[in-house]
Design a protein around this motif. Structure first.
Motif, PDB file in Angstrom:
ATOM      1  N   MET A 190      34.497  44.363  42.509  1.00 17.25           N
ATOM      2  CA  MET A 190      34.768  42.926  42.619  1.00 17.25           C
ATOM      3  C   MET A 190      36.211  42.653  43.012  1.00 17.25           C
ATOM      4  O   MET A 190      36.488  41.784  43.846  1.00 17.25           O
ATOM      5  CB  MET A 190      34.438  42.240  41.295  1.00 17.25           C
ATOM      6  N   LEU A 191      37.132  43.390  42.422  1.00 17.53           N
ATOM      7  CA  LEU A 191      38.539  43.242  42.794  1.00 17.53           C
ATOM      8  C   LEU A 191      38.730  43.525  44.279  1.00 17.53           C
ATOM      9  O   LEU A 191      39.492  42.829  44.958  1.00 17.53           O
ATOM     10  CB  LEU A 191      39.397  44.194  41.963  1.00 17.53           C
ATOM     11  N   SER A 192      38.042  44.532  44.797  1.00 16.25           N
ATOM     12  CA  SER A 192      38.174  44.887  46.210  1.00 16.25           C
ATOM     13  C   SER A 192      37.724  43.749  47.111  1.00 16.25           C
ATOM     14  O   SER A 192      38.401  43.405  48.091  1.00 16.25           O
ATOM     15  CB  SER A 192      37.340  46.148  46.509  1.00 16.25           C
ATOM     16  N   ILE A 193      36.578  43.140  46.793  1.00 12.73           N
ATOM     17  CA  ILE A 193      36.065  42.050  47.617  1.00 12.73           C
ATOM     18  C   ILE A 193      36.980  40.836  47.536  1.00 12.73           C
ATOM     19  O   ILE A 193      37.275  40.184  48.548  1.00 12.73           O
ATOM     20  CB  ILE A 193      34.632  41.680  47.185  1.00 12.73           C
ATOM     21  N   VAL A 194      37.460  40.517  46.349  1.00 11.14           N
ATOM     22  CA  VAL A 194      38.379  39.381  46.186  1.00 11.14           C
ATOM     23  C   VAL A 194      39.647  39.610  47.008  1.00 11.14           C
ATOM     24  O   VAL A 194      40.154  38.695  47.669  1.00 11.14           O
ATOM     25  CB  VAL A 194      38.724  39.173  44.697  1.00 11.14           C
ATOM     26  N   ALA A 195      40.154  40.844  46.992  1.00 12.55           N
ATOM     27  CA  ALA A 195      41.381  41.152  47.733  1.00 12.55           C
ATOM     28  C   ALA A 195      41.181  40.996  49.232  1.00 12.55           C
ATOM     29  O   ALA A 195      42.027  40.404  49.926  1.00 12.55           O
ATOM     30  CB  ALA A 195      41.834  42.570  47.405  1.00 12.55           C
ATOM     31  N   VAL A 196      40.065  41.509  49.758  1.00 12.73           N
ATOM     32  CA  VAL A 196      39.794  41.400  51.198  1.00 12.73           C
ATOM     33  C   VAL A 196      39.631  39.937  51.601  1.00 12.73           C
ATOM     34  O   VAL A 196      40.194  39.484  52.610  1.00 12.73           O
ATOM     35  CB  VAL A 196      38.541  42.216  51.576  1.00 12.73           C
ATOM     36  N   CYS A 197      38.859  39.180  50.823  1.00 15.49           N
ATOM     37  CA  CYS A 197      38.681  37.752  51.120  1.00 15.49           C
ATOM     38  C   CYS A 197      40.018  37.024  51.091  1.00 15.49           C
ATOM     39  O   CYS A 197      40.310  36.189  51.957  1.00 15.49           O
ATOM     40  CB  CYS A 197      37.733  37.117  50.103  1.00 15.49           C
ATOM     41  N   GLY A 198      40.841  37.339  50.091  1.00 14.99           N
ATOM     42  CA  GLY A 198      42.131  36.688  49.963  1.00 14.99           C
ATOM     43  C   GLY A 198      43.044  36.980  51.137  1.00 14.99           C
ATOM     44  O   GLY A 198      43.706  36.082  51.656  1.00 14.99           O
ATOM     45  N   LEU A 199      43.077  38.228  51.581  1.00 15.94           N
ATOM     46  CA  LEU A 199      43.925  38.587  52.721  1.00 15.94           C
ATOM     47  C   LEU A 199      43.490  37.855  53.984  1.00 15.94           C
ATOM     48  O   LEU A 199      44.331  37.340  54.737  1.00 15.94           O
ATOM     49  CB  LEU A 199      43.876  40.103  52.949  1.00 15.94           C
ATOM     50  N   GLY A 259      49.503  28.745  39.581  1.00 13.29           N
ATOM     51  CA  GLY A 259      48.094  28.382  39.701  1.00 13.29           C
ATOM     52  C   GLY A 259      47.246  29.514  40.241  1.00 13.29           C
ATOM     53  O   GLY A 259      46.132  29.772  39.763  1.00 13.29           O
ATOM     54  N   ALA A 260      47.773  30.232  41.244  1.00  8.60           N
ATOM     55  CA  ALA A 260      47.039  31.349  41.844  1.00  8.60           C
ATOM     56  C   ALA A 260      46.815  32.467  40.835  1.00  8.60           C
ATOM     57  O   ALA A 260      45.710  33.022  40.738  1.00  8.60           O
ATOM     58  CB  ALA A 260      47.793  31.874  43.066  1.00  8.60           C
ATOM     59  N   VAL A 261      47.851  32.800  40.077  1.00  8.90           N
ATOM     60  CA  VAL A 261      47.724  33.860  39.066  1.00  8.90           C
ATOM     61  C   VAL A 261      46.693  33.470  38.012  1.00  8.90           C
ATOM     62  O   VAL A 261      45.866  34.293  37.591  1.00  8.90           O
ATOM     63  CB  VAL A 261      49.090  34.152  38.417  1.00  8.90           C
ATOM     64  N   PHE A 262      46.733  32.216  37.574  1.00 11.90           N
ATOM     65  CA  PHE A 262      45.753  31.740  36.589  1.00 11.90           C
ATOM     66  C   PHE A 262      44.332  31.903  37.122  1.00 11.90           C
ATOM     67  O   PHE A 262      43.438  32.393  36.416  1.00 11.90           O
ATOM     68  CB  PHE A 262      46.027  30.272  36.250  1.00 11.90           C
ATOM     69  N   ILE A 263      44.111  31.496  38.364  1.00 15.21           N
ATOM     70  CA  ILE A 263      42.766  31.581  38.959  1.00 15.21           C
ATOM     71  C   ILE A 263      42.313  33.034  39.079  1.00 15.21           C
ATOM     72  O   ILE A 263      41.168  33.375  38.742  1.00 15.21           O
ATOM     73  CB  ILE A 263      42.751  30.901  40.346  1.00 15.21           C
ATOM     74  N   ILE A 264      43.202  33.904  39.572  1.00 13.33           N
ATOM     75  CA  ILE A 264      42.829  35.316  39.771  1.00 13.33           C
ATOM     76  C   ILE A 264      42.499  35.977  38.441  1.00 13.33           C
ATOM     77  O   ILE A 264      41.453  36.646  38.305  1.00 13.33           O
ATOM     78  CB  ILE A 264      43.971  36.072  40.477  1.00 13.33           C
ATOM     79  N   VAL A 265      43.355  35.804  37.449  1.00 12.48           N
ATOM     80  CA  VAL A 265      43.150  36.467  36.152  1.00 12.48           C
ATOM     81  C   VAL A 265      41.877  35.961  35.481  1.00 12.48           C
ATOM     82  O   VAL A 265      41.029  36.749  35.028  1.00 12.48           O
ATOM     83  CB  VAL A 265      44.373  36.259  35.234  1.00 12.48           C
ATOM     84  N   CYS A 266      41.730  34.645  35.413  1.00 12.00           N
ATOM     85  CA  CYS A 266      40.551  34.082  34.750  1.00 12.00           C
ATOM     86  C   CYS A 266      39.276  34.379  35.542  1.00 12.00           C
ATOM     87  O   CYS A 266      38.232  34.698  34.957  1.00 12.00           O
ATOM     88  CB  CYS A 266      40.715  32.575  34.575  1.00 12.00           C
ATOM     89  N   GLY A 267      39.359  34.264  36.866  1.00 15.62           N
ATOM     90  CA  GLY A 267      38.181  34.504  37.696  1.00 15.62           C
ATOM     91  C   GLY A 267      37.696  35.933  37.611  1.00 15.62           C
ATOM     92  O   GLY A 267      36.494  36.194  37.432  1.00 15.62           O
ATOM     93  N   LEU A 268      38.609  36.894  37.742  1.00 16.84           N
ATOM     94  CA  LEU A 268      38.218  38.305  37.660  1.00 16.84           C
ATOM     95  C   LEU A 268      37.733  38.659  36.252  1.00 16.84           C
ATOM     96  O   LEU A 268      36.797  39.459  36.098  1.00 16.84           O
ATOM     97  CB  LEU A 268      39.385  39.194  38.059  1.00 16.84           C
ATOM     98  N   SER A 269      38.350  38.087  35.235  1.00 16.93           N
ATOM     99  CA  SER A 269      37.905  38.341  33.861  1.00 16.93           C
ATOM    100  C   SER A 269      36.481  37.845  33.665  1.00 16.93           C
ATOM    101  O   SER A 269      35.642  38.531  33.046  1.00 16.93           O
ATOM    102  CB  SER A 269      38.842  37.653  32.858  1.00 16.93           C
TER     103      SER A 269
END
Length: 465
Positions: free
Chosen positions: A99-108, A186-196
């Motif tokens: 999941m982290l991999s897909i989020v990273a690719v989408c984000g880039l 805001g971005a850090v909050f979304i990433i941490v909570c979303g991935l969790s």
């Protein structure tokens, strides 16, 4: 009564979308039903002059993007590049970090300026492959892509070229790097909570013994060749799409200027065709970048792709047609609802909220939710109330950069309700339904909505911008 009519139309459309009915059919029914209950004489004029005008205008602008995005995703799939990327990611990060991999690719991709719709088409083939190899339920793919493409790189991170971060600049005279610290928080909050959240859902499924799934639809073609491409070559088309999109965005206005005209070569006198380049440059840039990506795949894997391209392109075109028409119907629905008296009731009621930033956040995210469009809801809100927001903020000593960041992030809050065009496109591309996969998208929606108020709290508590 006017408010109840608008609310009823919105709830009806969300209900039928969630139940799996075609939005192409029911968006005009919902919109015109609201018009019928308000002023029956306006049904036909609203349908032709507003609904169809906005719907056709959306297709005119964005269908090439949907089409090229679908073809790009298909050739990435047929070439085996998706499998090569997935194998490399698994080796580097492990299956448990799929999941982290897909989020990273989408984000880039989205931070490079690639359209959210294009990211869905481009990422899905290797998201499906990665989830299959990791034995993660396919139903979690839409929530994962939504976290990577529809949240922090869409409107939170400073400098993102997505339209949701550009619109506020015209109203507040800011730039796309406005309030960088707040945006990063805001971005850090979304990433941490979303991935969790997504990781918790994955562990739940693993404990229940649920795997990827069977009897699924819209599954990518299995890659039958044993030898996989070098992962650096496999990811090159994705990188080039991002880089060339960035380059074309800057180059096109320099080449064509603010407008460009030509006279059609027809018999007799013809009026010149004038194109406003400032309004279309970003779309031309994405289209050019996708063509570069497609050609790159053919250069490195032409023989492999050509053998299956005839059938593969048919399914890609069908997917692009469905996705674009779904979203265009939503666009028409939002335009009609925004023209209703009940919508004005909602907009006026929201002005009663006293705190400037909370007022702006709730107004923008509410209108984005009603119209089913982040950019549409924000444009309506700022066009009507930007001056009020500015006056209230200046009276309270709030920098306009903070107004920019709050408006941008709020637009990407409740916009992803069941009737949202990007949500419907995401589910159509992945071959899943609202009933199966929307729960996780909605959880991400709540997280990114909460992030706006985290940012507001951070500003008031620490005074940071």
């Amino acid at each position: 009564m006017d408010f109840l009519i608008v609310l009823g139309a919105l709830c009806f459309l969300m209900f039928v979308a969630y139940r799996g009915y075609s939005v192409i059919l029911f968006a005009p029914i919902a919109a015109l039903g609201a018009v019928l209950l308000t002023d029956p004489s306006l049904v036909a004029p609203m349908f032709t002059g507003l609904f169809m005008d906005k719907m056709v205008g959306f297709v005119k602008l964005y269908f090439p993007v949907f089409l090229l995005g679908a073809v790009f995703g298909k050739v990435i799939e047929l070439s085996g590049f998706s499998k090569a990327i997935v194998s490399s990611v698994i080796n580097m990060l492990g299956r448990e970090r799929a999941m982290l991999s897909i989020v990273a690719v989408c984000g880039l991709l989205t931070y490079f300026g690639v359209s959210l719709f294009v990211v869905v088409f481009a990422v899905y083939p290797f998201a499906a492959e990665l989830f299959r190899q990791s034995d993660i339920p396919k139903r979690l793919i839409p929530g994962t892509i939504a976290l990577g493409a529809f949240t922090f790189t869409m409107d939170s991170l400073p400098g993102t070229p997505q339209i949701q971060n550009i619109i506020p600049t015209t109203f507040f005279k800011t730039n796309i790097y406005a309030a960088p610290t707040l945006g990063i928080i805001g971005a850090v909050f979304i990433i941490v909570c979303g991935l969790s959240y997504l990781e918790w859902r994955r562990r739940q499924a693993a404990r229940a013994g649920e795997g990827y799934g069977t009897d699924l639809v819209n599954e990518p073609e299995p890659f039958e060749h044993e030898k996989l491409a070098n992962p650096l070559i496999a990811i090159l088309p994705l990188v080039l799409v991002g880089v060339t999109n960035w380059a074309f965005t800057r180059l096109i206005p320099e080449v064509y200027g603010k407008s460009h005209s030509f006279i059609p070569a027809v018999v007799g006198k013809a009026a010149p065709v004038v194109q406003d380049v400032t309004k279309i440059a970003a779309i031309w840039a994405v289209e050019g970048a996708l063509l570069v990506g497609i050609l790159t795949v053919f250069v490195f894997a032409g023989k492999t792709v050509v053998s299956k391209f005839a059938e593969g392109s048919k399914s890609a075109i069908a997917g692009a047609l469905l996705a674009s028409m779904n979203t265009a119907s939503e666009y028409g629905f939002g335009a009609v609802i925004a023209a209703m008296p009940g919508f004005l009731v909602v907009a006026n009621a929201l002005t009663a909220i006293p705190n400037p930033l909370i007022n702006e956040a709730i107004t923008v995210t509410s209108l984005a939710g009603i119209t089913g469009s982040a950019s549409g809801g924000m444009s309506i809100a700022l066009a009507a109330m930007a001056e009020t927001f500015i006056q209230n903020a200046q009276a309270a000593g709030i920098p306009l950069e903070v107004l920019h960041r709050v408006a941008s992030m709020a637009s990407g809050g409740m916009d992803t309700l069941p009737h949202n065009g990007a949500v419907i496109t995401l589910l159509a591309v992945t071959g899943l339904t609202h009933r199966v996969a929307y729960k996780d998208i909605f959880a991400i929606t709540l997280i990114k909505t909460a992030a706006v108020f985290v940012v507001i709290a951070a500003f008031y508590l620490f005074g940071i911008v």
